[in-house]
Design a protein around this motif. Structure first.
Motif, PDB file in Angstrom:
ATOM      1  N   UNK A 544     -37.440 -19.692  17.280  1.00 31.13           N
ATOM      2  CA  UNK A 544     -37.946 -19.102  18.510  1.00 31.13           C
ATOM      3  C   UNK A 544     -38.903 -17.966  18.130  1.00 31.13           C
ATOM      4  N   UNK A 545     -40.073 -17.955  18.782  1.00 31.81           N
ATOM      5  CA  UNK A 545     -41.003 -16.839  18.621  1.00 31.81           C
ATOM      6  C   UNK A 545     -40.505 -15.716  19.518  1.00 31.81           C
ATOM      7  N   UNK A 555     -32.714 -20.395  13.318  1.00 27.88           N
ATOM      8  CA  UNK A 555     -31.259 -20.535  13.508  1.00 27.88           C
ATOM      9  C   UNK A 555     -30.789 -21.876  13.012  1.00 27.88           C
ATOM     10  N   UNK A 556     -29.489 -21.940  12.637  1.00 34.89           N
ATOM     11  CA  UNK A 556     -28.925 -23.168  12.093  1.00 34.89           C
ATOM     12  C   UNK A 556     -28.053 -23.900  13.112  1.00 34.89           C
ATOM     13  N   UNK A 557     -27.604 -23.146  14.138  1.00 39.51           N
ATOM     14  CA  UNK A 557     -26.745 -23.758  15.164  1.00 39.51           C
ATOM     15  C   UNK A 557     -27.344 -23.517  16.531  1.00 39.51           C
ATOM     16  N   UNK A 566     -32.540 -15.797  24.399  1.00 35.58           N
ATOM     17  CA  UNK A 566     -32.358 -14.624  25.259  1.00 35.58           C
ATOM     18  C   UNK A 566     -33.223 -13.466  24.787  1.00 35.58           C
ATOM     19  N   UNK A 567     -33.322 -13.331  23.523  1.00 33.85           N
ATOM     20  CA  UNK A 567     -34.166 -12.270  22.960  1.00 33.85           C
ATOM     21  C   UNK A 567     -35.617 -12.458  23.360  1.00 33.85           C
ATOM     22  N   UNK A 568     -36.070 -13.715  23.348  1.00 33.07           N
ATOM     23  CA  UNK A 568     -37.448 -14.005  23.761  1.00 33.07           C
ATOM     24  C   UNK A 568     -37.659 -13.664  25.227  1.00 33.07           C
TER      25      UNK A 568
END
Length: 574
Positions: A544-545, A555-557, A566-568
Motif C-alpha cells: 500500500x502506498x 505486508x505478508x498477511x 487504514x493508514x492510507x
C-alpha cells in the motif's frame, strides 16, 4: 719557404736530410746540381728494388732544350737534380707532364696544377716488371704514352735512347682523370694560377685546366644540390617543428563570437566524451577545432554534464559559446523517455519536436511497427494495445525538425533490443516460471509503475511472482494493480472506486483478469529490470502506498494489509 722546395736561405744539404733521401726525392742529389742529365749512361743497380716515386715537381726531370738560363735559375733556388743513374726512380712515363718553367715563381705555382705535394704524399703503387729493365717498373702516371704536343723530334722532352724505350705499345687512356688519391688534388685541379709563363707551359697545362674546370662545374653543381637539400630539410624541420609546437603548446584554432545566423542540428550519441562531441561539432561546422572545444568544455564548471541527444546550434561559434549553448535546454532538440513513461506521451513529445500535427507519430507506430526492429518474441498477444509499449527504452534521443518519426522510433527500439539482449530474457523467463521474454518486460513495467522508490523494486517484484503462483489463496492469482487499470484508461488516478473496477472486463484490468496483462504498461528502466530478475524472497504479497505518493509499505498477511489500508485512508482524508 714552403716544404716542397728549398730556395735561398735554406739549410745546407746533408746526406741524412730526410727531404733529400731515397724516399722523398727519388734518389741522392748532387750538392749543386751540376750533373748534366745526359752526361753519361745511367747506372743500373739490379739488386736495389725499383720504386717509382711520383712527384708533381719531378725532381728527377731533365732540363729541356739545354737552356742554361733555366738551369741557372734552378741553381739560384737551390734545386738539386738527381744523379742520372738514379733518375729512373722519378721519371714520368708521360712526356707531356714534365714541363720546366723559366720563372721559379711559375715552378712554385705549377705544383698545384699537379694536385699533389712535393713530399711524395701521393705515391703510386709500382707494378711488377722485368728486373733486367731499369725502366720496366715505371708506369704511365697519367695513362701511358702521350702525343707529341710540339710535332718535332727536338721537342721537349728529347726522345729516350733506344735502351730506355718500351718494347711494346703502352695502353692509351685518353680521358683518365686522376682523383685526389691518384696524384691530383680536387681542390687545386685546374685552378687559374695567374702566371704568364711561356707558351709551351701554358699549352702543357691546357688539358689539365680544362679537366679541372669540368670537375669544378660538377663540384659546384653538387654543392648546389647539397645546399638545396639541406635548405629544404631545414625548412621542413622548421615547419613540422612549428606544427608540433602549435599542437602541443599553441592555442587551438577557434572561431570568435556566438556564430552566424545559420543553424544546424548535431546529434550526440550516448556515452560520447568531449573529444567525440568536438569531432561532431567540427564536422557540422559549429566549432573550428576539436581541441578548442575540449578545452572550453573542461574549463566550464558544468561542461561534463552535456548529455546525448540532438542540439540546435549555430555555425562558426566559438568553442566557449558552443559549450554554453549545449547546456541550455532551449538548444536541445531531444526527446527524453523517462523510466515508466507510456508510449502515448512519448508519441506526443516526438510530434512536438518534429513540428508535426498531434497523433502523427502514434499513427506511424500503429502502421509501421513491424518495420521498426522489434525482436521476434515481441507482440505475441492479440490483445496488446500497443506493440511498441515497453520497447521505447528510457533515454535521450535526437528529434529535430526535418527528421521522420520512424527514424526516432527505430533508435528507441534498437536501444531496447540491445539492453534486453544483455540480460538473456529467454533464459530468465524459464527461471522465473514465465511464459516468454515479453512477460519479463511486462513484470518489469509493473514493478516500475507501482514502485515509488528504488528500495522497494525487488519487494514489488516478489509481490508479483507470489500472486501469480497457483498456490496463492490470498488473491487467487489476481494482481489487483491500479496501474494496469489506469493504463487501459490512459489515466494516472489512485482513487478508483471498486464498482468501476469490478465492472470492467478489459484484459488489462488485473482486478477482474487473472495473471499478467497482455503486454507491458510502460517502458521500464534498468533498475526495475534488474529488480525483476532478482526479486526478494521474504514472503511479501501485499503493498500500500501509505502516503499516496512516494512511500510504499509491504505486508505478508491480509490483516497486515488492512492496517496499511487504514493508514492510507488517514493520510488521504478518507
Amino acid at each position: 719557404m714552403t716544404e716542397y722546395g728549398r730556395g735561398p736561405g735554406s739549410e745546407p744539404w746533408h746526406p741524412e736530410d730526410p727531404l733529400y733521401g731515397d724516399g722523398g726525392w727519388g734518389g741522392q742529389q748532387t750538392h749543386a746540381g751540376r750533373q748534366s742529365p745526359y752526361g753519361g749512361r745511367p747506372q743500373h743497380y739490379p739488386e736495389q728494388p725499383q720504386q717509382a716515386q711520383y712527384d708533381d715537381w719531378g725532381t728527377g726531370e731533365q732540363p729541356g732544350y739545354g737552356q742554361a738560363q733555366q738551369h741557372q735559375q734552378h741553381q739560384q733556388h737551390g734545386q738539386q737534380y738527381a744523379d742520372p743513374a738514379q733518375q729512373h726512380q722519378q721519371q714520368y712515363a708521360d712526356p707531356a707532364q714534365h714541363q720546366q718553367y723559366a720563372d721559379p715563381a711559375q715552378q712554385h705555382q705549377q705544383q698545384y696544377d699537379g694536385g699533389g705535394w712535393a713530399t711524395g704524399t701521393h705515391q703510386q703503387v709500382p707494378y711488377g716488371a722485368d728486373p733486367a729493365d731499369p725502366y720496366g717498373q715505371q708506369t704511365a702516371a697519367y695513362g701511358g704514352e702521350q702525343p707529341d704536343f710540339y710535332g718535332s723530334p727536338d721537342a721537349y722532352p728529347p726522345p729516350e735512347p733506344p735502351s730506355r724505350r718500351h718494347t711494346g705499345p703502352e695502353p692509351r687512356q685518353e680521358d683518365w682523370d686522376p682523383g685526389p688519391d691518384q696524384g691530383e688534388h680536387a681542390f687545386f685541379a685546374g685552378g687559374d694560377d695567374g702566371d704568364d709563363g711561356d707558351e709551351e707551359g701554358a699549352r702543357g697545362r691546357g688539358d689539365r685546366r680544362s679537366r679541372g674546370k669540368g670537375r669544378k662545374g660538377r663540384n659546384g653543381f653538387a654543392c648546389l644540390v647539397v645546399a638545396l637539400v639541406l635548405g629544404g630539410g631545414v625548412a621542413g624541420v622548421g615547419y613540422f617543428g612549428y606544427q608540433f609546437y602549435q599542437e602541443r603548446f599553441g592555442a587551438a584554432p577557434d572561431y570568435a563570437g556566438d556564430g552566424t545566423g545559420e543553424t544546424v542540428t548535431v546529434q550526440i550519441p550516448k556515452g560520447a566524451g568531449g573529444f567525440e562531441i568536438g569531432q561532431r561539432l567540427k564536422e557540422a561546422g559549429v566549432v573550428k577545432s576539436v581541441d578548442a572545444f575540449v578545452a572550453a568544455q573542461s574549463q566550464h564548471p558544468e561542461g561534463k554534464s552535456i548529455q546525448a541527444g540532438a542540439y540546435l546550434l549555430k555555425k562558426q561559434m566559438s568553442a566557449r559559446s558552443a559549450v554554453a549553448m549545449m547546456l541550455d535546454p532551449k538548444s536541445q532538440n531531444n526527446v527524453m523517455v523517462t523510466p515508466g513513461q507510456r508510449n502515448v506521451s512519448v508519441y506526443k513529445a516526438i510530434d512536438e519536436k518534429l513540428g508535426l500535427s498531434s497523433g502523427t507519430t502514434r499513427k506511424v507506430a500503429e502502421e509501421k511497427y513491424e518495420s521498426l526492429g522489434l525482436p521476434s518474441w515481441a507482440n505475441d498477444n492479440d490483445d496488446i494495445k500497443d506493440p511498441l509499449e515497453g520497447f521505447l527504452y528510457p533515454g535521450t534521443y535526437p528529434a529535430a525538425e526535418g527528421m521522420k518519426p520512424e527514424s526516432v522510433l527505430k533508435e528507441m527500439v534498437a536501444q531496447a533490443v540491445v539492453k534486453y539482449g544483455e540480460y538473456d530474457l529467454e533464459e530468465k523467463a524459464e527461471e522465473l516460471d514465465l511464459e516468454s521474454p515479453l512477460q519479463v518486460v511486462t513484470v518489469a513495467s509493473l514493478v516500475q509503475a507501482e514502485g515509488k522508490t528504488h528500495d522497494d523494486f525487488r519487494k514489488m517484484a516478489e509481490v508479483v511472482y507470489n500472486r501469480l503462483k497457483p498456490t496463492n489463496t490470498e488473491t487467487n492469482q489476481l494482481l489487483q494493480f491500479d496501474s494496469t487499470f489506469n493504463y487501459l484508461k490512459n489515466e494516472s488516478n489512485i482513487h478508483i472506486s471498486e464498482s468501476e473496477i469490478n465492472s470492467n472486463q478489459d484484459p488489462y484490468n488485473t482486478y477482474t483478469q487473472k495473471g499478467l496483462p497482455p503486454g507491458p504498461i510502460g517502458n521500464p528502466g534498468e533498475d526495475a529490470l534488474k529488480a525483476t530478475l532478482d526479486p526478494t524472497d521474504d514472503g511479501w504479497i501485499y503493498f500500500v502506498a501509505t502516503d499516496g505518493v512516494n512511500k510504499t509499505e509491504f505486508a505478508k498477511t491480509y490483516a497486515e494489509f488492512e492496517r496499511l489500508k487504514d493508514k492510507f485512508n488517514e493520510s488521504s482524508g478518507n
